[in-house]
Design a protein around this motif. Structure first.
Motif, PDB file in Angstrom:
ATOM      1  N   PRO A  84       0.806  -1.235   0.000  1.00  0.00           N
ATOM      2  CA  PRO A  84       0.000   0.000   0.000  1.00  0.00           C
ATOM      3  C   PRO A  84       0.835   1.280   0.000  1.00  0.00           C
ATOM      4  CG  PRO A  84      -0.981  -1.603   1.462  1.00  0.00           C
ATOM      5  CD  PRO A  84       0.343  -2.184   1.037  1.00  0.00           C
ATOM      6  N   ASN A  85       1.905   1.322   0.784  1.00  0.00           N
ATOM      7  CA  ASN A  85       2.706   2.548   0.843  1.00  0.00           C
ATOM      8  C   ASN A  85       3.328   2.890  -0.510  1.00  0.00           C
ATOM      9  OD1 ASN A  85       2.132   2.985   3.497  1.00  0.00           O
ATOM     10  ND2 ASN A  85       4.067   2.242   4.299  1.00  0.00           N
ATOM     11  N   GLU A  86       3.687   1.868  -1.267  1.00  0.00           N
ATOM     12  CA  GLU A  86       4.255   2.108  -2.596  1.00  0.00           C
ATOM     13  C   GLU A  86       3.171   2.613  -3.545  1.00  0.00           C
ATOM     14  OE1 GLU A  86       6.497  -1.195  -4.127  1.00  0.00           O
ATOM     15  OE2 GLU A  86       7.531  -1.516  -2.219  1.00  0.00           O
ATOM     16  N   GLN A  87       1.968   2.100  -3.385  1.00  0.00           N
ATOM     17  CA  GLN A  87       0.851   2.594  -4.188  1.00  0.00           C
ATOM     18  C   GLN A  87       0.570   4.054  -3.860  1.00  0.00           C
ATOM     19  OE1 GLN A  87      -2.688   0.113  -4.289  1.00  0.00           O
ATOM     20  NE2 GLN A  87      -1.489  -1.711  -3.828  1.00  0.00           N
ATOM     21  N   LEU A  88       0.583   4.378  -2.581  1.00  0.00           N
ATOM     22  CA  LEU A  88       0.317   5.750  -2.151  1.00  0.00           C
ATOM     23  C   LEU A  88       1.333   6.714  -2.741  1.00  0.00           C
ATOM     24  CD1 LEU A  88      -1.392   7.658  -0.453  1.00  0.00           C
ATOM     25  CD2 LEU A  88       0.048   7.110   1.522  1.00  0.00           C
ATOM     26  N   THR A  89       2.580   6.290  -2.810  1.00  0.00           N
ATOM     27  CA  THR A  89       3.631   7.124  -3.405  1.00  0.00           C
ATOM     28  C   THR A  89       3.323   7.401  -4.871  1.00  0.00           C
ATOM     29  OG1 THR A  89       5.315   6.241  -1.901  1.00  0.00           O
ATOM     30  CG2 THR A  89       6.101   7.266  -3.940  1.00  0.00           C
ATOM     31  N   ARG A  90       2.887   6.380  -5.596  1.00  0.00           N
ATOM     32  CA  ARG A  90       2.536   6.558  -7.012  1.00  0.00           C
ATOM     33  C   ARG A  90       1.385   7.539  -7.166  1.00  0.00           C
ATOM     34  NH1 ARG A  90       3.588   2.015 -10.435  1.00  0.00           N
ATOM     35  NH2 ARG A  90       5.612   1.136  -9.841  1.00  0.00           N
ATOM     36  N   TYR A  91       0.343   7.341  -6.376  1.00  0.00           N
ATOM     37  CA  TYR A  91      -0.825   8.218  -6.468  1.00  0.00           C
ATOM     38  C   TYR A  91      -0.457   9.669  -6.138  1.00  0.00           C
ATOM     39  CZ  TYR A  91      -4.011   4.206  -6.862  1.00  0.00           C
ATOM     40  OH  TYR A  91      -4.677   3.093  -7.297  1.00  0.00           O
ATOM     41  N   THR A  92       0.344   9.834  -5.099  1.00  0.00           N
ATOM     42  CA  THR A  92       0.759  11.181  -4.708  1.00  0.00           C
ATOM     43  C   THR A  92       1.484  11.879  -5.855  1.00  0.00           C
ATOM     44  OG1 THR A  92       0.960  10.487  -2.390  1.00  0.00           O
ATOM     45  CG2 THR A  92       2.096  12.510  -3.022  1.00  0.00           C
ATOM     46  N   THR A  93       2.374  11.149  -6.520  1.00  0.00           N
ATOM     47  CA  THR A  93       3.127  11.713  -7.648  1.00  0.00           C
ATOM     48  C   THR A  93       2.196  12.085  -8.791  1.00  0.00           C
ATOM     49  OG1 THR A  93       5.071  10.384  -7.083  1.00  0.00           O
ATOM     50  CG2 THR A  93       4.969  11.281  -9.318  1.00  0.00           C
ATOM     51  N   TRP A  94       1.298  11.180  -9.143  1.00  0.00           N
ATOM     52  CA  TRP A  94       0.377  11.433 -10.256  1.00  0.00           C
ATOM     53  C   TRP A  94      -0.541  12.613  -9.973  1.00  0.00           C
ATOM     54  CZ3 TRP A  94      -1.076   5.568 -10.550  1.00  0.00           C
ATOM     55  CH2 TRP A  94      -0.146   4.897 -11.354  1.00  0.00           C
ATOM     56  N   PHE A  95      -1.158  12.607  -8.809  1.00  0.00           N
ATOM     57  CA  PHE A  95      -2.175  13.616  -8.520  1.00  0.00           C
ATOM     58  C   PHE A  95      -1.586  14.992  -8.241  1.00  0.00           C
ATOM     59  CE2 PHE A  95      -4.848   9.814  -7.037  1.00  0.00           C
ATOM     60  CZ  PHE A  95      -5.358   9.649  -8.324  1.00  0.00           C
ATOM     61  N   ASN A  96      -0.403  15.032  -7.670  1.00  0.00           N
ATOM     62  CA  ASN A  96       0.239  16.337  -7.460  1.00  0.00           C
ATOM     63  C   ASN A  96       0.642  16.991  -8.782  1.00  0.00           C
ATOM     64  OD1 ASN A  96       0.058  16.678  -4.678  1.00  0.00           O
ATOM     65  ND2 ASN A  96       1.919  15.531  -4.265  1.00  0.00           N
ATOM     66  N   SER A  97       0.819  16.172  -9.804  1.00  0.00           N
ATOM     67  CA  SER A  97       1.175  16.707 -11.123  1.00  0.00           C
ATOM     68  C   SER A  97      -0.074  16.922 -11.989  1.00  0.00           C
ATOM     69  CB  SER A  97       2.134  15.752 -11.836  1.00  0.00           C
ATOM     70  OG  SER A  97       1.510  14.504 -12.103  1.00  0.00           O
ATOM     71  N   LYS A  98      -1.270  16.798 -11.370  1.00  0.00           N
ATOM     72  CA  LYS A  98      -2.550  17.015 -12.054  1.00  0.00           C
ATOM     73  C   LYS A  98      -2.772  16.036 -13.211  1.00  0.00           C
ATOM     74  CE  LYS A  98      -3.238  20.717  -9.520  1.00  0.00           C
ATOM     75  NZ  LYS A  98      -4.223  20.725  -8.423  1.00  0.00           N
ATOM     76  N   SER A  99      -2.260  14.839 -13.081  1.00  0.00           N
ATOM     77  CA  SER A  99      -2.407  13.841 -14.138  1.00  0.00           C
ATOM     78  C   SER A  99      -3.879  13.515 -14.363  1.00  0.00           C
ATOM     79  CB  SER A  99      -1.649  12.567 -13.767  1.00  0.00           C
ATOM     80  OG  SER A  99      -1.857  11.565 -14.731  1.00  0.00           O
ATOM     81  N   LYS A 100      -4.270  13.374 -15.632  1.00  0.00           N
ATOM     82  CA  LYS A 100      -5.658  13.058 -15.980  1.00  0.00           C
ATOM     83  C   LYS A 100      -5.933  11.562 -15.852  1.00  0.00           C
ATOM     84  CE  LYS A 100      -5.888  16.972 -19.154  1.00  0.00           C
ATOM     85  NZ  LYS A 100      -5.937  17.398 -20.585  1.00  0.00           N
ATOM     86  N   THR A 101      -4.875  10.795 -15.705  1.00  0.00           N
ATOM     87  CA  THR A 101      -5.012   9.353 -15.537  1.00  0.00           C
ATOM     88  C   THR A 101      -4.190   8.924 -14.319  1.00  0.00           C
ATOM     89  OG1 THR A 101      -3.139   8.988 -17.036  1.00  0.00           O
ATOM     90  CG2 THR A 101      -5.357   8.901 -17.989  1.00  0.00           C
TER      91      THR A 101
END
Length: 433
Positions: A84-101
């Protein structure tokens, strides 16, 4: 000659006129029309869906079923690590960069508040109504109900349950306990009569891990308490919270039906002890039900609801993962359609049968085939009706760390429950929620 040239010019103009009429001067290829262009099939919308690695392969098969049955939408599977912590890191990176996917994602049950507060996931109220939500167990809906808005629906669910040695209870004519006081009494009676130095009464998760917080919450809820005050603020320094921790401590240090080793144990440790026939009761998750079939207690155990205080009611905690929609997705409507497919009766039933995970869809979990092939589902149904999700907090992990630390110190005998709760509140008060 002059008259001939004029005639030829007029004929040429007559030939060119149809090609120029209709506007724009566009020359259509032979055999095509505007209607043909409009009827050209549209490219399907691609929905990127991210979730952790599924070792069973069922998620991949579910996606294949969707893609074969839909021409307007296709799913692209973005597989994440299992941790889970590795998933959270991915999501944080994507969403902080305003990724549409990814458009659609699965979040741990403790993340929806954090994701919603950060603006990472979108409300889905315009796509789901109250009638639609009724088909799911309450905890599966409440877990993503943030500030009056629905931000997702739980896809599969864990629920806390009490395992017990039915052979030992039957041997000594003991009733299945419903309260903590009854559990202590039954355990003490059996321990006395068995007179086995390797046998303990009750094992649970007391190490400085998330499990300690979960166990304490179940004691608290079963005592009619909560972690929020009337104003909705986090308040753990309450009489009921102290009573809950006192009961946990009492199991280890007063009645001694729980060994001191619970202060260092996790779910797997508890399962090993119980599976070796060395515990009468064990708090754990549904996954242990099938695993224990290959141990020394095969055929000798069953499950019951988590006990409660006198005057309270059984309120197990849930775990699992939640479907949510990326707030920056350009295809929210289509992403919700994919989510609804995964949550459908047929797909949820297939998930239970192929993975042993508990469906959040009532109809799938009560299906006769599911009941016959996965007996644990029948026991889980009642538990899920009264289960609760862990507190919806933006900073849940900080809250849990504060509680874990103090619970563990109390179980180890390094603090009394009153001081432990006070110190936990001090740490929680530092959290910017």
């Amino acid at each position: 000659m002059k008259r001939k040239r004029i005639l030829l010019s007029l004929l040429s103009a007559a030939v060119l006129l149809p090609a120029c009429s209709g506007g724009g001067g566009e020359v259509k290829p032979a055999g095509t029309s505007a209607a043909d262009s409009q009827n050209k099939p549209k490219e399907p919308v691609t929905i990127e869906f991210s979730t952790g690695l599924d070792a069973s392969g069922e998620m991949t098969k579910s996606i294949e079923r969707f893609n074969k049955s839909h021409t307007d939408i296709q799913i692209k599977y973005v597989e994440l690590p299992q941790v889970p912590n590795e998933q959270l890191t991915r999501y944080t990176t994507w969403f902080n960069s305003k990724s549409k996917t990814p458009d659609l994602l699965m979040t741990d049950v403790i993340w929806p508040k954090m994701f919603a507060s950060a603006g990472w996931i979108a409300p889905i109220d315009e796509y789901v109504n109250a009638d639609y939500l009724k088909q799911f167990y309450p905890a599966a809906v409440d877990v993503a109900k943030i500030d009056g808005k629905q931000y997702g629906i739980q896809g599969w669910i864990d629920v806390g349950m009490m395992y017990y040695r039915k052979d030992l209870l039957e041997k000594y004519n003991q009733k299945v306990p419903t309260t903590w006081a009854e559990l202590e009494q039954v355990a003490q009676e059996i321990l006395k009569k068995e007179n086995d130095p390797n046998l303990v009464g009750y094992v649970f998760q007391g190490a400085k891990i998330e499990g300690a917080t979960i166990n304490w919450l179940e004691f608290l809820w079963g005592n009619g308490g909560d972690v929020f005050d009337a104003a909705g603020k986090i308040k753990v320094d309450t009489p009921k919270a102290v009573e809950a921790l006192k009961k946990m401590q009492g199991l280890v240090q007063q009645s001694k039906v729980s060994p001191v080793s619970v202060a260092t144990s996790n779910p797997n440790d508890n399962q090993i002890v119980f599976g070796n026939g060395n515990a009468i009761f064990m708090r754990n998750w549904p996954g242990s039900f099938s695993t224990l079939k290959d141990t020394k207690v095969s055929g000798k155990y069953d499950v019951m609801q988590i006990p409660h205080f006198d005057g309270g009611k059984s309120t197990p905690s849930t775990g699992g993962w939640v479907y949510a929609i990326n707030s920056n997705s350009q295809h929210k409507k289509e992403a919700v359609e994919v989510m609804k497919f995964f949550l459908s009766d047929a797909e949820q039933k297939s998930m239970v049968l192929q993975t042993s995970k508990l469906a959040t869809n009532r109809k799938a979990l009560t299906d006769p085939e599911v009941a016959s092939k996965q007996p644990i589902t029948q026991k889980a149904q009642t538990m899920l009706e009264t289960a609760k999700s862990r507190p919806a907090l933006r900073a849940y992990e900080q809250f849990s760390r504060a509680m874990q630390t103090e619970i563990n110190l109390v179980l180890n005998g390094q603090k009394d429950p009153e001081q432990g709760i006070k110190d936990a509140q001090k740490e929680i008060d530092k959290i910017k929620e």
